[in-house]
Motif scaffolding. Structure first.
Motif, PDB file in Angstrom:
ATOM      1  N   THR A   1       0.847  -1.179   0.000  1.00 15.15           N
ATOM      2  CA  THR A   1       0.000   0.000   0.000  1.00 15.15           C
ATOM      3  C   THR A   1       0.888   1.236   0.000  1.00 15.15           C
ATOM      4  OG1 THR A   1      -1.679  -1.183   1.264  1.00 15.15           O
ATOM      5  CG2 THR A   1      -1.813   1.219   1.252  1.00 15.15           C
ATOM      6  N   LEU A   2       0.634   2.132  -0.927  1.00 18.60           N
ATOM      7  CA  LEU A   2       1.385   3.379  -0.995  1.00 18.60           C
ATOM      8  C   LEU A   2       0.706   4.433  -0.149  1.00 18.60           C
ATOM      9  CD1 LEU A   2       2.085   3.562  -4.839  1.00 18.60           C
ATOM     10  CD2 LEU A   2       3.577   2.677  -3.047  1.00 18.60           C
ATOM     11  N   ASP A   3       1.483   5.127   0.674  1.00 18.96           N
ATOM     12  CA  ASP A   3       0.904   6.224   1.445  1.00 18.96           C
ATOM     13  C   ASP A   3       1.199   7.544   0.731  1.00 18.96           C
ATOM     14  OD1 ASP A   3       3.534   6.953   2.061  1.00 18.96           O
ATOM     15  OD2 ASP A   3       3.441   6.194   4.116  1.00 18.96           O
ATOM     16  N   GLY A   4       0.801   8.632   1.334  1.00 17.48           N
ATOM     17  CA  GLY A   4       0.977   9.946   0.718  1.00 17.48           C
ATOM     18  C   GLY A   4       2.425  10.296   0.437  1.00 17.48           C
ATOM     19  N   PHE A   5       3.327   9.898   1.317  1.00 14.82           N
ATOM     20  CA  PHE A   5       4.755  10.166   1.107  1.00 14.82           C
ATOM     21  C   PHE A   5       5.275   9.388  -0.107  1.00 14.82           C
ATOM     22  CE2 PHE A   5       4.605  11.112   5.767  1.00 14.82           C
ATOM     23  CZ  PHE A   5       4.959  12.453   5.681  1.00 14.82           C
ATOM     24  N   ASP A   6       4.899   8.106  -0.208  1.00 16.19           N
ATOM     25  CA  ASP A   6       5.322   7.296  -1.353  1.00 16.19           C
ATOM     26  C   ASP A   6       4.832   7.918  -2.657  1.00 16.19           C
ATOM     27  OD1 ASP A   6       6.502   5.282   0.264  1.00 16.19           O
ATOM     28  OD2 ASP A   6       4.535   4.364   0.559  1.00 16.19           O
TER      29      ASP A   6
ATOM     30  N   ALA B   1       4.058  11.041  -3.225  1.00 12.52           N
ATOM     31  CA  ALA B   1       4.776  12.294  -3.469  1.00 12.52           C
ATOM     32  C   ALA B   1       6.177  12.015  -4.022  1.00 12.52           C
ATOM     33  CB  ALA B   1       4.857  13.110  -2.179  1.00 12.52           C
ATOM     34  N   ILE B   2       6.845  11.012  -3.483  1.00 16.48           N
ATOM     35  CA  ILE B   2       8.170  10.624  -3.978  1.00 16.48           C
ATOM     36  C   ILE B   2       8.065  10.179  -5.433  1.00 16.48           C
ATOM     37  CG2 ILE B   2      10.005   8.895  -3.762  1.00 16.48           C
ATOM     38  CD1 ILE B   2       9.451   9.007  -0.668  1.00 16.48           C
ATOM     39  N   LEU B   3       7.065   9.372  -5.760  1.00 15.53           N
ATOM     40  CA  LEU B   3       6.883   8.903  -7.134  1.00 15.53           C
ATOM     41  C   LEU B   3       6.643  10.061  -8.097  1.00 15.53           C
ATOM     42  CD1 LEU B   3       4.781   5.667  -6.603  1.00 15.53           C
ATOM     43  CD2 LEU B   3       7.141   5.827  -7.422  1.00 15.53           C
ATOM     44  N   ARG B   4       5.895  11.069  -7.662  1.00 14.31           N
ATOM     45  CA  ARG B   4       5.674  12.236  -8.528  1.00 14.31           C
ATOM     46  C   ARG B   4       7.003  12.894  -8.898  1.00 14.31           C
ATOM     47  NH1 ARG B   4       1.727  13.280  -4.645  1.00 14.31           N
ATOM     48  NH2 ARG B   4      -0.309  12.574  -5.335  1.00 14.31           N
ATOM     49  N   VAL B   5       7.899  13.007  -7.934  1.00 21.24           N
ATOM     50  CA  VAL B   5       9.191  13.655  -8.178  1.00 21.24           C
ATOM     51  C   VAL B   5      10.070  12.797  -9.078  1.00 21.24           C
ATOM     52  CG1 VAL B   5      11.312  14.511  -7.105  1.00 21.24           C
ATOM     53  CG2 VAL B   5       9.103  14.940  -6.000  1.00 21.24           C
ATOM     54  N   VAL B   6      10.211  11.510  -8.766  1.00 23.18           N
ATOM     55  CA  VAL B   6      11.149  10.681  -9.540  1.00 23.18           C
ATOM     56  C   VAL B   6      10.644  10.398 -10.949  1.00 23.18           C
ATOM     57  CG1 VAL B   6      12.236   9.667  -7.503  1.00 23.18           C
ATOM     58  CG2 VAL B   6      10.338   8.471  -8.594  1.00 23.18           C
ATOM     59  N   GLN B   7       9.343  10.477 -11.187  1.00 26.16           N
ATOM     60  CA  GLN B   7       8.843  10.323 -12.557  1.00 26.16           C
ATOM     61  C   GLN B   7       9.242  11.504 -13.424  1.00 26.16           C
ATOM     62  OE1 GLN B   7       4.953   8.067 -13.435  1.00 26.16           O
ATOM     63  NE2 GLN B   7       4.559   9.369 -11.672  1.00 26.16           N
ATOM     64  N   GLN B   8       9.337  12.685 -12.831  1.00 24.05           N
ATOM     65  CA  GLN B   8       9.753  13.858 -13.597  1.00 24.05           C
ATOM     66  C   GLN B   8      11.245  13.828 -13.873  1.00 24.05           C
ATOM     67  OE1 GLN B   8       8.317  17.169 -11.325  1.00 24.05           O
ATOM     68  NE2 GLN B   8       6.190  16.715 -11.776  1.00 24.05           N
ATOM     69  N   ASP B   9      12.043  13.371 -12.906  1.00 24.69           N
ATOM     70  CA  ASP B   9      13.494  13.280 -13.075  1.00 24.69           C
ATOM     71  C   ASP B   9      14.038  12.281 -12.060  1.00 24.69           C
ATOM     72  OD1 ASP B   9      16.208  13.536 -13.435  1.00 24.69           O
ATOM     73  OD2 ASP B   9      16.267  15.699 -13.101  1.00 24.69           O
ATOM     74  N   ALA B  10      14.369  11.098 -12.548  1.00 26.54           N
ATOM     75  CA  ALA B  10      14.857  10.036 -11.661  1.00 26.54           C
ATOM     76  C   ALA B  10      16.224  10.357 -11.055  1.00 26.54           C
ATOM     77  CB  ALA B  10      14.923   8.710 -12.416  1.00 26.54           C
ATOM     78  N   LYS B  11      16.905  11.355 -11.586  1.00 29.41           N
ATOM     79  CA  LYS B  11      18.209  11.733 -11.056  1.00 29.41           C
ATOM     80  C   LYS B  11      18.116  12.819  -9.988  1.00 29.41           C
ATOM     81  CE  LYS B  11      21.797  11.729 -13.676  1.00 29.41           C
ATOM     82  NZ  LYS B  11      22.781  12.018 -14.727  1.00 29.41           N
TER      83      LYS B  11
ATOM     84  N   GLN C   1      18.276  12.650  -3.546  1.00 27.32           N
ATOM     85  CA  GLN C   1      17.345  12.280  -2.478  1.00 27.32           C
ATOM     86  C   GLN C   1      17.178  13.396  -1.463  1.00 27.32           C
ATOM     87  OE1 GLN C   1      18.488   8.352  -1.127  1.00 27.32           O
ATOM     88  NE2 GLN C   1      17.452   7.425  -2.876  1.00 27.32           N
ATOM     89  N   ARG C   2      18.194  14.218  -1.293  1.00 30.62           N
ATOM     90  CA  ARG C   2      18.086  15.373  -0.392  1.00 30.62           C
ATOM     91  C   ARG C   2      17.015  16.336  -0.912  1.00 30.62           C
ATOM     92  NH1 ARG C   2      22.447  18.200  -1.629  1.00 30.62           N
ATOM     93  NH2 ARG C   2      23.695  16.398  -1.082  1.00 30.62           N
ATOM     94  N   THR C   3      16.980  16.543  -2.229  1.00 36.96           N
ATOM     95  CA  THR C   3      15.984  17.435  -2.829  1.00 36.96           C
ATOM     96  C   THR C   3      14.587  16.825  -2.721  1.00 36.96           C
ATOM     97  OG1 THR C   3      17.652  18.244  -4.378  1.00 36.96           O
ATOM     98  CG2 THR C   3      15.340  18.650  -4.955  1.00 36.96           C
ATOM     99  N   ILE C   4      14.495  15.519  -2.982  1.00 39.16           N
ATOM    100  CA  ILE C   4      13.200  14.838  -2.834  1.00 39.16           C
ATOM    101  C   ILE C   4      12.712  14.981  -1.401  1.00 39.16           C
ATOM    102  CG2 ILE C   4      11.984  12.624  -2.929  1.00 39.16           C
ATOM    103  CD1 ILE C   4      14.046  11.770  -5.086  1.00 39.16           C
ATOM    104  N   ALA C   5      13.617  14.766  -0.445  1.00 41.69           N
ATOM    105  CA  ALA C   5      13.255  14.850   0.971  1.00 41.69           C
ATOM    106  C   ALA C   5      12.683  16.221   1.317  1.00 41.69           C
ATOM    107  CB  ALA C   5      14.476  14.531   1.833  1.00 41.69           C
ATOM    108  N   GLU C   6      13.315  17.270   0.790  1.00 40.71           N
ATOM    109  CA  GLU C   6      12.819  18.634   1.049  1.00 40.71           C
ATOM    110  C   GLU C   6      11.430  18.824   0.455  1.00 40.71           C
ATOM    111  OE1 GLU C   6      15.846  21.129  -0.617  1.00 40.71           O
ATOM    112  OE2 GLU C   6      17.300  20.632   0.971  1.00 40.71           O
TER     113      GLU C   6
END
Length: 165
Positions: A11-16, A18-28, A31-36
């Motif tokens: 089960t994906l929660d809201g954080f998961d 949100a992370i997927l939204r970011v990495v789909q736009q740019d997988a590179k 992780q510090r930027t994703i965390a922020e």
């Protein structure tokens, strides 16, 4: 990410999500930027990304390239109709299409055709050679139809990540 029993998808929660939204736009994205962006620690992001990879939610990290810049001027969408839909016929076609480097995408579909493929070629002579090899000389292919792309309007693998519920 909350893990369900081994027979069910995690089960994906809201954080998961949100992370997927970011990495789909740019997988590179670091992780510090994703965390922020998602309001988590970098370590938590790293654990969640690893868990989604282990669960098969994130299957690959790929680069989307400009085919024209690589000299691949022709993009064709091809509908393929097999002679029959027996397992052996379908599996052989899947293997052939999967192994063909010109085939960028391949879908086994319903609706009166068997497969839809996206093929790139440097020119029409190369495209004709590909169609001969994959379709015209293939006894398992009943018919095929090529649609030549005039413009690459959108490309990418970004999927809308809807909120749970």
């Amino acid at each position: 990410m909350t893990r369900a029993s081994s027979s069910r998808r995690p089960t994906l929660d809201g954080f998961d999500r949100a992370i997927l939204r970011v990495v789909q736009q740019d997988a590179k994205t670091p992780q510090r930027t994703i965390a922020e962006r998602v309001n988590l620690s970098p370590a938590a992001v790293q654990r969640r990304v690893a868990a989604m990879e282990d669960a098969g939610i994130i299957t690959r990290n790929v680069a989307i390239v400009d085919t024209a810049a690589l000299g691949m001027a022709i993009t064709s969408i091809v509908e393929v109709h097999l002679t029959d839909e027996r397992t052996a016929t379908v599996d052989a076609a899947k293997a052939l299409f999967r192994d063909a480097p010109e085939v960028q995408q391949c879908y086994y579909v319903t609706g009166g055709i068997s497969f839809v493929l996206v093929i790139v070629s440097p020119d029409m002579m190369a495209y004709e050679a590909t169609t001969r090899r994959l379709f015209a000389e293939n006894p398992a292919v009943a018919t095929f139809r090529s649609l030549i792309a005039l413009d690459r309007v959108k490309v990418g693998a970004e999927i809308e990540i809807l909120p749970k519920g």
